[in-house]
Write a protein that holds these residues in place. Structure first.
Motif, PDB file in Angstrom:
ATOM      1  N   ILE A  90       0.843  -1.202   0.000  1.00 43.78           N
ATOM      2  CA  ILE A  90       0.000   0.000   0.000  1.00 43.78           C
ATOM      3  C   ILE A  90       0.874   1.246   0.000  1.00 43.78           C
ATOM      4  O   ILE A  90       0.669   2.178  -0.778  1.00 43.78           O
ATOM      5  CB  ILE A  90      -0.930   0.013   1.228  1.00 43.78           C
ATOM      6  N   GLY A  91       1.881   1.263   0.889  1.00 47.48           N
ATOM      7  CA  GLY A  91       2.689   2.469   1.059  1.00 47.48           C
ATOM      8  C   GLY A  91       3.435   2.856  -0.199  1.00 47.48           C
ATOM      9  O   GLY A  91       3.316   3.986  -0.674  1.00 47.48           O
ATOM     10  N   ALA A  92       4.205   1.925  -0.746  1.00 46.57           N
ATOM     11  CA  ALA A  92       4.984   2.253  -1.934  1.00 46.57           C
ATOM     12  C   ALA A  92       4.125   2.159  -3.189  1.00 46.57           C
ATOM     13  O   ALA A  92       4.287   2.936  -4.130  1.00 46.57           O
ATOM     14  CB  ALA A  92       6.190   1.325  -2.038  1.00 46.57           C
ATOM     15  N   GLY A  93       3.148   1.216  -3.187  1.00 41.29           N
ATOM     16  CA  GLY A  93       2.325   1.003  -4.381  1.00 41.29           C
ATOM     17  C   GLY A  93       1.493   2.217  -4.737  1.00 41.29           C
ATOM     18  O   GLY A  93       1.384   2.576  -5.914  1.00 41.29           O
ATOM     19  N   GLY A 118       9.638  10.424  -5.059  1.00 40.03           N
ATOM     20  CA  GLY A 118       8.932   9.932  -3.882  1.00 40.03           C
ATOM     21  C   GLY A 118       8.784   8.423  -3.915  1.00 40.03           C
ATOM     22  O   GLY A 118       8.994   7.746  -2.909  1.00 40.03           O
ATOM     23  N   PHE A 119       8.453   7.875  -5.089  1.00 38.67           N
ATOM     24  CA  PHE A 119       8.292   6.421  -5.195  1.00 38.67           C
ATOM     25  C   PHE A 119       9.609   5.715  -4.905  1.00 38.67           C
ATOM     26  O   PHE A 119       9.651   4.733  -4.151  1.00 38.67           O
ATOM     27  CB  PHE A 119       7.786   6.058  -6.596  1.00 38.67           C
ATOM     28  N   LEU A 120      10.703   6.216  -5.486  1.00 35.52           N
ATOM     29  CA  LEU A 120      12.003   5.580  -5.246  1.00 35.52           C
ATOM     30  C   LEU A 120      12.345   5.605  -3.757  1.00 35.52           C
ATOM     31  O   LEU A 120      12.848   4.622  -3.205  1.00 35.52           O
ATOM     32  CB  LEU A 120      13.087   6.295  -6.054  1.00 35.52           C
ATOM     33  N   ILE A 121      12.054   6.735  -3.111  1.00 35.54           N
ATOM     34  CA  ILE A 121      12.399   6.842  -1.694  1.00 35.54           C
ATOM     35  C   ILE A 121      11.508   5.926  -0.855  1.00 35.54           C
ATOM     36  O   ILE A 121      11.963   5.307   0.107  1.00 35.54           O
ATOM     37  CB  ILE A 121      12.311   8.308  -1.236  1.00 35.54           C
ATOM     38  N   HIS A 122      10.237   5.802  -1.234  1.00 35.35           N
ATOM     39  CA  HIS A 122       9.355   4.861  -0.525  1.00 35.35           C
ATOM     40  C   HIS A 122       9.889   3.440  -0.657  1.00 35.35           C
ATOM     41  O   HIS A 122       9.893   2.667   0.299  1.00 35.35           O
ATOM     42  CB  HIS A 122       7.936   4.929  -1.093  1.00 35.35           C
ATOM     43  N   ARG A 147       3.054   3.289  10.704  1.00 37.90           N
ATOM     44  CA  ARG A 147       2.934   4.723  10.947  1.00 37.90           C
ATOM     45  C   ARG A 147       3.817   5.490   9.982  1.00 37.90           C
ATOM     46  O   ARG A 147       3.424   6.513   9.414  1.00 37.90           O
ATOM     47  CB  ARG A 147       3.348   5.015  12.394  1.00 37.90           C
ATOM     48  N   PHE A 148       5.035   4.970   9.749  1.00 37.52           N
ATOM     49  CA  PHE A 148       5.954   5.641   8.850  1.00 37.52           C
ATOM     50  C   PHE A 148       5.343   5.790   7.458  1.00 37.52           C
ATOM     51  O   PHE A 148       5.305   6.883   6.892  1.00 37.52           O
ATOM     52  CB  PHE A 148       7.262   4.854   8.771  1.00 37.52           C
ATOM     53  N   PHE A 149       4.831   4.677   6.914  1.00 34.12           N
ATOM     54  CA  PHE A 149       4.317   4.754   5.540  1.00 34.12           C
ATOM     55  C   PHE A 149       3.022   5.540   5.471  1.00 34.12           C
ATOM     56  O   PHE A 149       2.768   6.243   4.482  1.00 34.12           O
ATOM     57  CB  PHE A 149       4.164   3.354   4.953  1.00 34.12           C
ATOM     58  N   ALA A 150       2.202   5.448   6.526  1.00 32.57           N
ATOM     59  CA  ALA A 150       0.975   6.247   6.528  1.00 32.57           C
ATOM     60  C   ALA A 150       1.327   7.730   6.461  1.00 32.57           C
ATOM     61  O   ALA A 150       0.781   8.485   5.655  1.00 32.57           O
ATOM     62  CB  ALA A 150       0.159   5.945   7.785  1.00 32.57           C
TER      63      ALA A 150
END
Lengths: 102, 636
Positions: free
Chosen positions: B35-38, B100-104, B119-122
């Motif tokens: 979910i976070g990176a996707g 942003g995607f690369l960093i995620h 929490r971090f990815f949210a």
């Protein structure tokens, strides 16, 4: 309409009521309180019977009978409570019996 | 079509944030990752689709606006929840979602051992959503909303390690300083509402030349500048950014290097019409950027924390962009924003590889010789250094020279600033290569490493490799005497300008290329001589000037001065108010009411004796009174 006039009934009733009221307000012995309450109820009974005769309607007399039954029941419960409390606390003073006060 | 995609780009990170935040319990890590990176990856794909759609239409037909909802309609002021997709916002969106995607992706591994993964990815998704709202907004209201949202996201992520008092203090500092900026923005919006009766970009820019007096235009531009300075960490509101390095490294890379801190540059470019109407404010912007870039570059020389060096270099690089935007070289500023996003994200993520390998160690004094263990990190960090130092052929070379050449073309003020910018370029090259050599080149720190520093996995290596490739070549999209794709792409955005954009002449280009290349090579050479050839020389140089070194290490003591003139008096005022004013003025009236009610109730409670006979007396007395009154009034 003959015999005893209505005013006599009401007068007797009033005297009884005032006696009862005096008892309720002044006495502290629960037995005498119950007695005073009986006087109040019977004052009301006299009025009921008096009006019943005045209007030639038996409803009042029936009411008086109902009041007597209720009074009898009330005295039974009241005396039972008084005996129970006396056994428990050895006190016969309503002002002392105030531990249930909120 | 473009706007539908624009709304979707906005919705995806928001959905990712909500899904992660509201997930009952702790979601499994693969789900969090997906979910976070996707969500950001999908947003990037859609942004690419928007970009492709724009490429296939004529340059003057690439502006799209779309209204979802009428937000406010009161007293003639109408503000919609609307987005604006044009060349400028698409450029920002590409960087935000792409980098942003690369960093995620990198963070999926980097944050793997940390508690609070979800929490971090949210919070990261929330940040991306807020940043996209900021750049897609079609009016000042939603610009300010996004502006405040990214401030909150930044606060949350700086304070990610909330059990560390330093991190919490840093988060609070960042938030407070950013609120100063928010206030400036809101006041600017009030002036626009008063004088122009609208907050829509299109209408504001149309009406501003005739509707705004020159004083009002200066006021609006200066107030917006307060917001830009706070968000982009420009002197004198820059002190929060170095402290913000308390956040996790991916946060530093995304928020405090690549995207959020460049919002000020975006703001000046977006509101270029206002700044052209306010020449004094525009000059202030340029001077402020120049002061910042120079001070920050000198401070970076003496820092010993790897992330703080990078933080000061970020402050300095944003100074370049702000300076360019102030001088009217908007596309040069945006070009540097683009290349900076690549090489600074790369530098932070490479530093993250080092920090990860040393289990959280950030001090340069306990680093050295790491090139032996982290060959990959060494190479990518070196690429980042070459790019930021402006080594010929790497991306920073093109974008920074574009800025400097443009400032040479921007009149006498620009020429004065050019001198500082060029000198600072040498400083940049010097401190970056000092950082590179002290981290990766011999000698190892005294005592060596307790355990062998370990390399990183694919999820960290792939994004870093992609960013390294980008940092190396992205500059080739705008080559002096060749082609100028960035300027051409952004040209329609600045078509409504009152004054034409500042573009360098051939002579400016030649002079800048020659001088700045020489200076940056000199900076690299000096760093090489001091810290690579014979590191003892570097240490001796540091010891030779203890006072200067200390001043730089403490960043010219801005923090101390602010403590002295703002924080301490503020605390004293607060204490005085608490002990003197609060007990009397604030607590006094309610306490009096409480006392009065209590006394009154005490008086009433006397009647509640609990003696039934007393009640009976009162009852009879009441009855008698009623009877008497009745017989007197009705009986007649």
């Amino acid at each position: 309409m003959s015999g005893v006039p209505l005013a006599a009934y009401l007068g007797l009733s009033g005297v009884l009521f005032l006696l009862g009221l005096y008892g309720v307000l002044v006495r502290r012995n629960p037995l005498l309180l119950l007695l005073a309450i009986e006087l109040l109820l019977n004052a009301a009974n006299v009025t009921l019977v008096g009006f019943s005769r005045y209007w030639n309607n038996t409803d009042g007399q029936i009411f008086a009978l109902v009041v007597m039954v209720v009074a009898a029941a009330e005295v039974v419960i009241g005396l039972g409570l008084v005996v129970a409390v006396f056994r428990q606390r050895m006190v016969l003073d309503v002002d002392e019996l105030s531990t249930l006060k909120g | 079509m473009a706007t539908t995609l624009g709304w979707l780009v906005l919705a995806l990170p928001l959905a990712g944030f909500l899904a992660l935040a509201l997930w009952p319990g702790e979601p499994p890590k693969p789900v969090t990752r997906l979910i976070g990176a996707g969500s950001i990856g999908a947003a990037f794909a859609l942004t690419l689709a928007i970009y492709a759609g724009m490429l296939s239409s004529a340059p003057d037909r690439r502006l799209h606006t779309s209204t979802l909802y009428e937000w406010i309609d009161i007293g003639g002021l109408k503000v919609d929840l609307a987005i604006r997709i044009d060349q400028l916002s698409v450029m920002m969106m590409l960087v935000i979602t792409g980098v942003g995607f690369l960093i995620h992706l990198y963070a999926t591994e980097y944050m793997g051992h940390e508690p609070g993964y979800r929490r971090f990815f949210a919070e990261m998704n929330y940040f991306v959503f807020s940043m996209l709202l900021l750049v897609e907004a079609e009016n000042f209201l939603f610009l300010i909303v996004g502006w405040a949202f990214v401030g909150l996201a930044s606060y949350l992520l700086i304070g990610f390690y909330y059990d560390r008092p330093v991190a919490v203090a840093a988060a609070r500092k960042a938030f407070v300083i950013n609120v100063i900026g928010d206030v400036g923005m809101v006041l600017a919006a009030f002036i626009l509402i008063r004088d122009l009766g609208t907050l829509d970009y299109t209408q504001v820019f149309q009406r501003a030349p005739s509707g705004l007096s020159s004083n009002a235009a200066e006021a609006v531009a200066l107030l917006l500048l307060v917001g830009a300075a706070a968000k982009s960490a420009q002197v004198p509101l820059h002190t929060w950014l170095p402290d913000a390095m308390e956040g996790p490294t991916p946060v530093s890379a995304l928020i405090h290097a690549a995207t959020m801190v460049t919002a000020g540059v975006y703001l000046v470019c977006r509101t270029h019409v206002l700044y052209q109407l306010a020449p004094a404010a525009a000059d202030t912007v340029a001077v402020m950027g120049c002061v910042t870039l120079f001070l920050a570059a000198t401070i970076a020389i003496a820092q010993v924390d790897i992330k703080r060096v990078l933080a000061w270099s970020t402050v300095s690089q944003i100074g370049y962009m702000i300076m360019a935007a102030g001088l009217g070289a908007y596309s040069a500023a945006m070009f540097h924003f683009l290349t900076h996003a690549f090489f600074k994200a790369l530098l932070f993520l490479s530093a993250g590889i080092v920090i990860h390998a040393l289990h959280g160690e950030q001090s340069l004094d306990r680093m050295g010789g790491l090139g032996r263990y982290l060959r990959f990190g060494y190479v990518t960090f070196a690429v980042g250094c070459l790019a930021i130092a402006g080594f010929p052929g790497f991306s920073g070379f093109f974008s920074k020279d574009d800025i400097l050449a443009s400032s040479l073309a921007a009149g006498s003020l620009g020429q004065a600033l050019w001198v500082f910018g060029t000198v600072a370029e040498g400083l940049t090259a010097f401190y970056m290569f000092r950082l590179l050599f002290r981290t990766f080149a011999d000698p190892e720190p005294p005592g060596g490493y307790t355990e062998r520093p370990h390399g990183s996995g694919l999820a960290m290596a792939v994004p870093v490799a992609i960013l390294a490739a980008g940092a190396a070549v992205i500059g080739w999209i705008q080559v002096p005497f060749g082609w100028s794709w960035v300027t051409d792409w952004l040209d329609p955005v600045f078509a409504d300008s009152v004054k034409p954009q500042v573009l360098p002449t051939d002579n400016d280009e030649i002079l800048t290329l020659a001088v700045s290349t020489a200076i940056s090579l000199a900076g690299i050479a000096l760093a090489w001589w001091l810290f690579f050839r014979d590191p003892a020389r570097g240490r001796a140089a540091g010891r030779a000037m203890p006072e200067a070194r200390e001043t730089l290490e403490e960043a010219y003591r801005f923090d101390e001065v602010y403590d002295e003139i703002l924080v301490e008096p503020g605390k004293e005022l607060g204490d005085a108010l608490r002990t003197e004013v609060e007990p009397i003025a604030i607590q006094g009236p309610p306490a009096a009411v409480v006392r009065w009610v209590r006394d009154f109730a005490r008086g009433l409670s006397w009647a509640e004796s609990g003696l039934v006979r007393t009640y009976a007396y009162v009852l009879i007395a009441g009855l008698v009174v009623v009877g008497v009154v009745f017989s007197v009034t009705v009986g007649r």
